[in-house]
Write a protein that holds these residues in place. Structure first.
Motif, short mmCIF file in Angstrom:
data_model
loop_
_atom_site.label_atom_id
_atom_site.label_comp_id
_atom_site.label_asym_id
_atom_site.label_seq_id
_atom_site.Cartn_x
_atom_site.Cartn_y
_atom_site.Cartn_z
N GLY A 201 0.85 -1.31 -0.11
CA GLY A 201 -0.03 0.08 0.13
C GLY A 201 1.04 0.81 -0.17
N TYR A 268 0.32 -2.91 4.69
CA TYR A 268 0.63 -1.93 5.38
C TYR A 268 0.79 -1.48 5.95
CZ TYR A 268 -1.11 2.24 8.23
OH TYR A 268 -1.44 3.45 8.44
N LEU A 295 -6.99 2.41 2.29
CA LEU A 295 -5.65 1.04 1.72
C LEU A 295 -7.25 0.51 1.37
CD1 LEU A 295 -2.15 1.41 2.07
CD2 LEU A 295 -3.20 2.37 0.07
#
Length: 404
Positions: A201, A268, A295
């Motif tokens: 991400g 992430y 995200l």
């Protein structure tokens, strides 16, 4: 594509991952980077996998060192891998296999730019999927294609050392062609195999960016858009790609060979997935659960597929890791309660890793240890790296036990 992935049973499945970056190519000023070697996983793999099972993890993200398993084109050395596969079956640990985690074999001239790269990686993937069919059935064709394209094609950090947007696009096209062919070959020998895509991400704050922000915002989806055949004349990056050499024939090939993963994985990290550019330098920005929610929402709305958090953790103290474990799982639970199909959560890395910057200097691996895992590595006087379970391990185990 398999009609039903094991994750899609309505539960949130918990896993861990072992850092498995392999960049075996060396040159003056840059050493070989093999995380298994640096963390002594080659010597302690049984202990590491047993610890993963002990943590309560249902699955393990684990990578194959392609450069060792296929030391010469078309010649495979399965001896060590056979032992690993048998042991994961023995202890009941499901593996989501990382087939490619950045590095190609030494014999592949020009690495990802080699004209035969897409077929070479597809042939290797087919051999793995065929040999271990029924035991290893879950595959990630290539980890973090955007990061791969940045390091190898945009910033000239890793081989083949291209730079700029032209280099980024060239690498991305090669990588995604390989991803398509890999998925096709895996399913050709094992129709019940499942594909878990994994990409990093990205989030940005501030007004300054080295590449126009509208391009950066779309580039993070480019690998999936290409492999899923979504890039046409109306795509936001169509003109950008054409400017850097992508042809109508290329676009047509991707549309004709479109593949879809079973699960879309998003990596992430709350402390560095979000960045700000200040005077040309990248500065990490803390984004907490806000960034995670944003995200996952973007990927869910764009692809309408099951999602998994395929990497998350926090560096620093054990207390900060325990805190993030609780916060991030609570946020995933909240998203699931709102109807988002998040089916997996992965703490990555499971134990201490060596920062990739180790490759560029003469320091010891210990000088570059990054403690982000549930287990910390400590080197004793005998030079052996001891595996020490932390409070984060215990808390993760509590979560997995109460939800099983």
């Amino acid at each position: 594509m398999s009609a039903q992935h094991w994750m899609n049973d309505g539960s949130l499945h918990f896993g861990v991952g072992i850092e498995d970056t392999f960049v075996p190519q060396e040159r003056i000023g840059q050493r070989r980077l093999d995380e298994y070697e640096l963390t002594q996983h080659y010597e302690h793999w049984r202990e590491d996998l047993a610890l993963a099972a002990e943590s309560g993890a249902e699955f393990l993200r684990w990578g194959i060192p392609w450069f060792l398993v296929e030391p010469r084109p078309g010649e495979f050395d399965w001896r060590w891998l056979d032992q690993v596969v048998a042991y994961t079956q023995e202890i009941g640990l499901r593996v989501v296999v990382d087939l490619m985690h950045y590095g190609t074999p030494l014999w592949l001239e020009n690495e990802f730019l080699n004209a035969s790269y897409p077929e070479r990686i597809a042939s290797y993937a087919r051999a793995v999927a065929e040999r271990y069919k029924g035991v290893w059935n879950d595959f990630t064709p290539l980890n973090e294609p955007v990061i791969n394209a940045i390091y190898c094609g945009e910033t000239a950090t890793w081989p083949p050392y291209l730079s700029g947007q032209d280099g980024f696009v060239k690498l991305m096209i090669a990588l995604t062609r390989g991803m398509v062919r890999t998925q096709q070959e895996i399913l050709g020998v094992n129709p019940d195999a499942r594909i878990v895509s994994v990409d990093a991400g990205f989030r940005w704050e501030g007004d300054e960016t080295p590449v126009p922000l509208d391009i950066l915002l779309e580039r993070r989806f480019l690998s999936l858009d290409l492999t899923m055949g979504r890039v046409d004349d109306a795509h936001p990056l169509h003109d950008y790609l054409v400017e850097h050499g992508v042809t109508d024939a290329d676009f047509a090939w991707f549309r004709a060979n479109a593949v879809t993963p079973d699960v879309v994985g998003v990596n992430y990290y709350p402390g560095f997935t979000t960045v700000e550019y200040v005077d040309g330098a990248t500065v990490p920005v803390e984004a907490g659960t806000t960034g995670l929610r944003e995200l996952l929402t973007l990927y869910s709305e764009r692809y309408q597929l099951p999602l998994a958090v395929t990497e998350t953790s926090r560096g620093g103290s054990v207390e900060s890791r325990v805190e993030w474990l609780g916060e991030s799982i609570a946020e995933v639970d909240a998203l699931r309660a709102e109807g988002m199909p998040v089916v997996g959560y992965t703490w990555f890395p499971f134990f201490t890793l060596v920062d990739w910057l180790w490759r560029n200097d003469l320091s010891t691996p210990d000088d570059w240890f990054v403690h982000m895992g549930l287990v910390d590595l400590h080197r004793g006087a005998d030079r052996i790296l001891e595996r020490r379970k932390t409070e984060a391990f215990s808390r993760f185990q509590e979560v997995t036990t109460t939800r099983s």
